[in-house]
Design a protein around this motif. Structure first.
Motif, PDB file in Angstrom:
ATOM      1  N   LEU A  20       0.821  -1.207   0.000  1.00  0.00           N
ATOM      2  CA  LEU A  20       0.000   0.000   0.000  1.00  0.00           C
ATOM      3  C   LEU A  20       0.858   1.261   0.000  1.00  0.00           C
ATOM      4  O   LEU A  20       0.365   2.350  -0.292  1.00  0.00           O
ATOM      5  N   ARG A  22       2.955   4.077  -1.344  1.00  0.00           N
ATOM      6  CA  ARG A  22       2.694   4.622  -2.689  1.00  0.00           C
ATOM      7  C   ARG A  22       3.848   4.428  -3.668  1.00  0.00           C
ATOM      8  O   ARG A  22       3.678   4.593  -4.864  1.00  0.00           O
TER       9      ARG A  22
ATOM     10  N   PHE B 487      -0.867   5.497   4.283  1.00  0.00           N
ATOM     11  CA  PHE B 487      -2.069   4.773   3.865  1.00  0.00           C
ATOM     12  C   PHE B 487      -2.961   4.381   5.041  1.00  0.00           C
ATOM     13  O   PHE B 487      -4.160   4.163   4.868  1.00  0.00           O
ATOM     14  N   LYS B 490      -5.516   6.894   5.536  1.00  0.00           N
ATOM     15  CA  LYS B 490      -6.528   6.786   4.478  1.00  0.00           C
ATOM     16  C   LYS B 490      -7.495   5.638   4.753  1.00  0.00           C
ATOM     17  O   LYS B 490      -8.706   5.765   4.539  1.00  0.00           O
ATOM     18  N   TYR B 510     -10.148   5.710  -1.576  1.00  0.00           N
ATOM     19  CA  TYR B 510      -9.840   4.331  -1.966  1.00  0.00           C
ATOM     20  C   TYR B 510      -9.109   4.315  -3.314  1.00  0.00           C
ATOM     21  O   TYR B 510      -8.102   3.630  -3.483  1.00  0.00           O
ATOM     22  N   SER B 512      -7.295   6.606  -4.557  1.00  0.00           N
ATOM     23  CA  SER B 512      -5.947   7.192  -4.438  1.00  0.00           C
ATOM     24  C   SER B 512      -4.930   6.175  -3.943  1.00  0.00           C
ATOM     25  O   SER B 512      -3.727   6.387  -4.050  1.00  0.00           O
ATOM     26  N   LEU B 513      -5.415   5.050  -3.394  1.00  0.00           N
ATOM     27  CA  LEU B 513      -4.498   4.016  -2.905  1.00  0.00           C
ATOM     28  C   LEU B 513      -4.045   3.077  -4.027  1.00  0.00           C
ATOM     29  O   LEU B 513      -3.203   2.207  -3.800  1.00  0.00           O
TER      30      LEU B 513
END
Lengths: 109, 883
Positions: A20, A22, B487, B490, B510, B512-513
């Motif tokens: 997860l 980025r 994350f 988020k 969601y 954007s992940l």
């Protein structure tokens, strides 16, 4: 500090805390399975004492003659597991496997 | 010559134009009606155009043609056709028919083997391997045979033949070893597997002897080094296990080896001299702890040893666990991983203390240590990210202690919350975007959420709960603004937005992940289905189709990956790949995705004829489930990713559980939404008996498991049961349907918005979900009406009239809700969710209003826009539906 072992297919169901992030790409399933099937000794994962995955390293071998070498395809560490020397440990494992199992001359990125 | 004839077909296929390919096939077949290759390739092309029944008939006919398989083109066309049709046995028959023409074709024999292997038809795989070994001299085929025997035995372990198969496999491997044909680690792993399945542990130990023939292979494989230590423990050779563990640890710093070292020592402790029994391991760990490169592992191993000794009743023979825990924390608190490392041992020690009635004393001890360290940690947090991380770790320990001692006072959870918030969001390190600040923000949010559920968990206090969660959302969004890459912030934000019925913003986060591929299986549950519940059907359908495409791709490609393991001779992967394939093929999320897709398609509006035809043609056989098939589903949904600070068994402090907007779909949900399409199909096809049976099944699920299903889904399901009752009454034309019709209409009306709105709770609670369910139920009711009309049943008129009236009422009330949502919700957020009260959350409200104004505005707008989007979508649905 962790357990460094071979990556297994079932680990793909547990690597969200790593992927997860980025800057870590999640590839198509077939990509991971191909690396496991072709170069299992070069696809390793670091597992924490708690059982969660901390990071993994995907590698392969390629080249001919004196250009026969190990190659790092992907190396990633979960955000909360950084600055522990984990990537260094995973790379050492890949270098060892490239040398001792695949008889490579060098490793590159 | 044949290739020239077939080329136009191949060109069309390469151009992804199956229609043109079909035309070319027909053109060739007009000239040469019995052209086997053209017929075979046409069968494949028919599968690509969805004409599967014709494709199957043609394929079987070609297969029965004796001379057809002499042509490589026919073989290829037919195997592709059977593969597309999911007929592996017939695919194998193509190859065996081809072998009748060229019996010594090695490639064909390999194709038989691989077709069986990739479809897990172990008996055929074994037979093909036997043929390969008989006909061709290639050591690889011995291993193919060995692996086939192993897989066959594993697949039916209780079968009498299994033991024979394993013994034969063992003998073949022993011969390979004797002949020097066991050369790779992969082959060694197969050998060990065969012995393991037969519980021949002593023999495994012999094979793995460090001075044995295969020692060099083992030494280069760290997993096998660890496996050897494990085996020595399992065979109670504790002394040798200790030696092996020490040797392994001298070569590398591997946590698994530390654990096994500890296990071997504990298993051989002399209760009369526990201290002496552990003196060597303690000395080793002490020495390794002094080495900077391995200090963390060794120190944690000291904690693990002391905890295990305490759990096993040997007291403090290896040191006091609580002292060692704090020694570890003191040394490594600047690392983010510190808390995750130590948490399991704090919990284990606390649990073991229960035997001696000392749990309270353990918590008091930890609390005293925290109080000693916390002031200095807070003071120095601004000096570096390491110091800040140290404070974060101490705060996490504080969180755990509060949960372990069952703290239920919300103000205790919010003590010093503003200090945490300031550090996380407004301090100098926060402005420099230090990672520890992001962690502190998350921790603060977790405290706010925990306090909110403790304070306002009762149904009567839900409005206040939503107010508190809104404040937590403001903190989360502020954290995300400062650190877009975190994350966890988020994930919590997605949860809270959905909890407050705000789909649009949750979905944006969601997206954007960049969740994709296998993550659809493990993380799809965070968002999938919530769109449908909150009026955003199209958005959810997009995700459903992505998910369905993922599973379809997986299903078609995975067999190839299994095949490649044999080509690459990496046999240790086979069992792993097969397990993975089974997991994904039969998983809860896989089933849920398909059910949501079906549900979304059922919701699509069309003409009367289209709506009835959709259910007439629906394939409802493939979605039937039994208790056995439901029980075999694997649940791969990842909930641990939310980074909980407390043990799973403390439900009241389990934030993942608390923040679920609705119960997660499980077996009952899957079964219910497998029955709904079946019921609709039986209704439009007038299959009364089947309809009654399925409806009773559905009603039974609701009666027994209503806590396991979201409330809005219960509205829909109960409505469908009422619909069936109405339909059955209607088919008996002697009786009126008034009672049943009133019940159905009431089921819809009761979930439409009321006339007056003055509270955000209308939207943030079940209002939008219930409204969406009512809209969905109305769509199904329209199908009922169309079915009654198509079947010329007189009740159709009454139903049509009632639904028409219902639609008018719905349009009026939903329109009013839309207007109010558009005009009033933003100001209401200020009035109802942010006003200073005297509750424990006033401090949080003050903080966000004073220092995070922009974020508060953004979150307010996000909530308001999300609700408006949901209501507008539902309104559009009602506008489109007309009876």
């Amino acid at each position: 500090m962790s357990t460094i072992r071979r990556f297994r297919a079932m680990d793909m169901l547990r690597f969200n805390n790593v992927n997860l992030d980025r800057y870590t790409e999640t590839y198509d399933l077939g990509f991971y399975l191909k690396y496991m099937a072709s170069w299992p000794a070069l696809f390793t994962v670091a597992e924490a004492p708690s059982g969660s995955l901390m990071g993994y390293n995907m590698g392969k071998v390629e080249g001919k003659g004196e250009l026969w070498h190990g190659h790092v395809t992907a190396l990633t560490v979960a955000p909360d597991c950084r600055r522990l020397g984990l990537a260094r440990g995973l790379m050492r494992g890949l270098e060892d496997a490239s040398e001792k199992i695949h008889d490579c001359y060098f490793v590159d990125l | 010559m044949e290739y020239r004839q077939l080329r136009p077909i191949y060109d069309a296929l390469e151009g992804s134009d199956p229609q043109r390919a079909l035309k070319e096939c027909d053109k060739l077949l007009r000239k040469h009606p019995n052209h086997p290759s053209a017929r075979a390739i046409k069968a494949y092309v028919l599968t690509q155009t969805g004409r599967t029944e014709e494709a199957l008939a043609l394929s079987l006919s070609v297969l029965e043609t004796p001379t057809a398989m002499a042509s490589a083109h026919a073989q290829q066309g037919l195997t592709l056709a059977f593969r597309a049709l999911g007929r592996p046995h017939e695919e194998i028959m193509v190859y065996t028919a081809a072998l009748a023409h060229t019996p010594n074709d090695e490639t064909l024999h390999c194709k038989v083997f691989k077709a069986a292997a990739r479809n897990r038809i172990f008996k055929e795989q074994h037979q093909a391997a036997v043929q390969l070994n008989k006909l061709f001299d290639n050591p690889k085929y011995i291993w193919w045979l060995v692996v086939s025997l192993l897989l066959q035995a594993r697949d039916s372990p209780k079968n009498a033949a299994a033991q024979v198969q394993l013994k034969l496999a063992e003998r073949l491997v022993e011969k390979a070893v004797a002949d020097g044909n066991l050369k790779s680690v992969e082959e060694l792993r197969v050998y060990l597997d065969i012995l393991d399945v037969q519980d021949k542990r002593e023999q495994m130990v012999e094979v793995m002897d460090v001075n044995g023939q295969l020692a060099a292979l083992i030494a280069n494989d760290p997993d096998l080094v660890t496996q050897r230590i494990e085996l020595l423990i399992k065979t109670q050779a504790y002394g040798k296990a200790v030696e092996a563990a020490i040797a392994a640890l001298k070569a590398r710093d591997n946590w698994a080896d530390y654990k096994l070292y500890i296990e071997a020592v504990i298993a051989s402790v002399d209760p009369a001299a526990a201290g002496a029994s552990v003196s060597t391991i303690c000395a080793h760990l002490e020495a390794w702890a002094a080495d900077r490169d391995r200090a963390r592992s060794a120190k944690l191993a000291q904690v693990a040893l002391a905890t295990r000794m305490f759990e096993s009743g040997f007291g403090d023979a290896a040191g006091l666990p609580e002292l060692l825990i704090w020694g570890f924390i003191d040394q490594f608190q600047e690392k983010a991983i510190c808390y995750t490392d130590i948490m399991q041992f704090i919990i284990a020690h606390h649990k073991a203390a229960g035997k001696y009635d000392a749990q309270a004393a353990v918590i008091d001890y930890h609390w005293a240590q925290l109080e000693k360290r916390m002031p200095a940690a807070r003071e120095s947090a601004g000096q570096s990210d390491g110091e800040a991380q140290a404070w974060v770790n101490l705060e996490k320990v504080r969180y755990l202690m509060q949960a372990l001692r069952g703290e239920t006072d919300p103000s205790a959870w919010l003590a010093d919350i503003e200090v945490l918030l300031n550090f996380g969001l407004t301090s100098k390190p926060a402005r420099k975007k230090q990672p520890a600040c992001s962690d502190m923000t998350l921790l603060a949010c977790q405290r706010i959420i925990q306090a909110a559920f403790l304070a306002y968990g009762a149904m009567s206090a839900r409005a206040q709960l939503h107010s508190a969660l809104f404040k937590a959302l403001c903190v989360l969004e502020s954290g995300i603004r400062l650190n877009e890459g975190n994350f966890m912030l988020k994930l919590y934000a997605i949860r809270l937005y959905l909890y407050l019925s705000c789909y649009e913003r949750a979905r944006a986060i969601y997206d954007s992940l960049s969740i994709k591929h296998v993550q659809q299986e493990t993380l799809g549950h965070m968002i999938l289905g919530h769109g449908m519940m909150l009026g955003c059907f199209a958005a959810d359908m997009e995700l459903c189709y992505d998910g369905v495409a993922f599973y379809d791709r997986f299903r078609s490609k995975m067999p190839r990956d299994i095949e490649s393991v044999y080509d690459q001779e990496t046999y240790s992967n086979i069992q792993d790949f097969i397990e993975f394939q089974r997991n994904l093929d039969c998983s809860v999320q896989h089933e849920c995705t398909h059910r949501y897709a079906l549900r979304g398609e059922g919701f699509e509006y069309g003409s009367a004829k289209e709506m009835v035809a959709r259910w007439e043609e629906a394939d409802t056989r493939s979605i039937e489930h039994t208790e056995e098939s439901l029980g075999a589903l694997h649940d791969n949904r990842d909930i641990s990713v939310m980074g909980l600070l407390t043990p799973k068994d403390l439900a009241q402090w389990d934030l993942e559980l608390l923040t679920r907007p609705v119960p997660m779909p499980g077996h009952e949900w899957i079964q219910a939404f497998s029955l709904v399409p079946q019921i609709m199909h039986h209704m439009v096809c007038a299959e009364i008996e089947l309809l009654q049976a399925k409806s009773s099944e559905l009603a039974a699920i609701v009666d027994k498991h209503d806590n396991a299903l979201p409330r809005s889904d219960l509205i829909l399901i109960r409505g469908i049961v009422d619909m069936v009752a109405l339909y059955i009454q209607a088919t008996d034309q002697q009786h009126a349907v008034d009672v049943q019709l009133d019940k159905l209409v009431e089921g819809i009306s009761a979930n439409l918005p009321e006339d007056q709105f003055d509270s955000l709770f209308v939207l943030s609670s079940d209002g939008i979900r219930n409204l969406s369910a009512a809209s969905e139920l109305f769509t199904y009711a329209l199908v009922l009406k169309h079915a009654l009309s198509a079947q010329h049943l007189p009740a159709a008129n009454a139903v049509g009239h009632a639904l028409s009236q219902q639609r008018k009422r719905a349009l009026k009330s939903v329109n009013a809700l839309r207007g109010w949502t558009d005009k009033c919700t933003r100001s209401l957020v200020s009035d109802q969710w942010l006003a200073d009260g005297d509750d424990a959350f006033a401090g949080v409200a003050r903080f966000v209003c004073d220092s995070q104004k922009q974020t508060v505005l953004a979150v307010t707008k996000a909530c308001s826009t999300s609700w408006l989007r949901s209501v507008k979508n539902v309104l559009m649905q009602w506008e489109q539906c007309s009876s």
